[in-house]
Scaffold this active site. Sequence first.
Site, mmCIF file in Angstrom:
data_model
loop_
_atom_site.group_PDB
_atom_site.id
_atom_site.type_symbol
_atom_site.label_atom_id
_atom_site.label_comp_id
_atom_site.label_asym_id
_atom_site.label_seq_id
_atom_site.Cartn_x
_atom_site.Cartn_y
_atom_site.Cartn_z
ATOM 1 N N ASP A 88 -68.671 43.183 23.627
ATOM 2 C CA ASP A 88 -68.854 44.085 22.715
ATOM 3 C C ASP A 88 -69.659 45.115 23.302
ATOM 4 O O ASP A 88 -70.722 45.143 23.606
ATOM 5 C CB ASP A 88 -69.388 43.752 21.188
ATOM 6 N N GLY A 508 -82.893 51.837 -25.533
ATOM 7 C CA GLY A 508 -83.029 50.651 -26.202
ATOM 8 C C GLY A 508 -83.746 49.419 -25.404
ATOM 9 O O GLY A 508 -83.570 49.687 -24.193
ATOM 10 N N ASP A 509 -84.182 48.411 -26.033
ATOM 11 C CA ASP A 509 -84.537 47.234 -25.103
ATOM 12 C C ASP A 509 -83.531 46.151 -25.182
ATOM 13 O O ASP A 509 -82.969 45.700 -26.391
ATOM 14 C CB ASP A 509 -85.870 46.671 -25.728
#
Length: 626
Positions: A88, A508-509
């Site tokens: 390669d 929000g949670d």
Amino acid sequence: MLLCPVIGKLLHKRVVLASASPRRQEILSNAGLRFEVVPSKFKEKLDKASFATPYGYAMETAKQKALEVANRMHQKDLRAPDVVIGADTIVTVGGLILEKPVDKQDAYRMLSRLSGREHSVFTGVAIVHCSSKDHQLDTTVSEFYEETKVKFSELSEELLWEYVHSGEPMDKAGGYGIQALGGMLVESIHGDFLNVVGFPLNHFCKQLVKLYYPPRPEDLRRSVKHDSIPAADTFEDLSDVEGGGSEPAQRDASSRDEKAEAGEAGQAAAEAECHRTRETLPPFPTRLLELIEGFMLSKALFTACKLKVFDLLKDEAPQKAVDIASKVDASACGTERLLDICAAMGLLEKTEQGYSNTETANVYLASDGEYSLHGFIMHNNDLTWNLFTYLEFAIREGTNQHHRALGKKVEDLFQDVYYQSPETRLRFMRAMHGMTKLTACQVATAFNLSHFSSACDVGGCTGALARELAREYPRMQVTVFDLPDIIELAAHFQPPGPQAGQIHFAAGDFFRDPLPSAELYVLCRILHDWPDDKVHKLLSRVADSCKPGAGLLLVETLLVETLLDEEKRVAQRTLMQSLNMLVQTEGKKRSLGEYQCLLEVHGFHQVQVVHLGGVLDAILATKVAP
């Protein structure tokens, strides 16, 4: 003729070249090697970032190419070839690895980077010896690499496009062929010319010498080193070893006088005890030393980012160390040493004019880039670095170490650590934004999500993934759901554009508050932070919000239980992240089987999985009616 004894060792073996490259075939054929050509089907998708060096990536790719051919041929007729050769070739410049261009525009970009600059050409080669016993394939791999330095002349845009349109760049690493028209671009070369063409023949022959001609005792006594290819008269008669199996042949000592041989062996053993040679010493532990000192490199990178060195040099002319030092308020001698190590790591370029950013630094290390990792680096510098000093305690106790790092008890991991102040909250958001941007496109396109008209990115932080979903699916409305402190700042990370109207933010949670309604819920790198009881709680809340047919997209790093040798390097980052979870969070990495069980408990089936490259995996499941 001098090469014939070396190549001759392979004449009576079944040799296969695992490459379709006509240039490699021509080089080996001209050397007298007889071989079959079986192009490898190995998909070259190794994670380049997981390799410490470019040549390590080239060698691993060459090895995988050769092993794929060996296994395929063995499965086909239960008989593997004797030897498989894989290779390669890559080009590296400014810390980037350039392989074959995907189109003409890509070829032009590659050649533009090389214009007027020196670059390195690496070829990794793997020689795989195969044997078969009880229909099981056994392989022995010998691998090496060769580096050649090449410098291009300053090239005009007209010349570059003329060369691109010739078609020559399209199947060549780096986008040029030095043996043909591309030779006109080259100003100088230092090293093996054939390595740039595609195969380092000289080094290949030296490797064969090491495999088939191990040093004799008398060679050791004379300290003869085969740093070059030995002359023909140093080799034994080839007839002594022809047809001796697929493993490298050993010397046949039957023709020697046994008494003389015993005397020589005894003398050699005695002398070896007193005079150790290079061949008798253990190999130099280069890789081990890199691991031992690796933390120093990380801290040097962190420090350069904290001093905003890469911001200072972005899109600017080269600057001298003393000028950079004055701008970052640091000593000239210390700054120069820091700049030098950054240049050695491939992050900066150093010339007579001074220091300048590489392409990698401009894209990833300057703080204002679209794909900047500056925030992630600062998160590691300011938080993770300190936590890992308590790694021994984490391993002994099996718990995270925030209480030691902060000197106080931690009740809520995110509120008490990541969001404890506006500064730490913003640092965390920048880290998550940078990492999400890297893979957002891959996540959005892993599956066809066009049949979903709405999505909710639960814990979506800055909305980086939401923006990519909106870009990919113009009909989709995407809601980013996160804690109020995060939503307050998230909009500042969203650039103006046509996707802005598709993206909404809700505070929000996700453990307590109702989730926004959607046809697709996304949990991207969320579940690994939590223990099983909280994961069940979150999945239960998602399931209660889903109608039958709704989708759930998980993005996580799947833990692989059993690793093949060739997978271990790729899995290194995955396993390190698992260790990081121990130090930092309450959670853990999970396997695909564990996620499937979790999903099925909450009514999600039809599980599909896609590996995204790097270390992430995407899982898509569908909510079914109870």
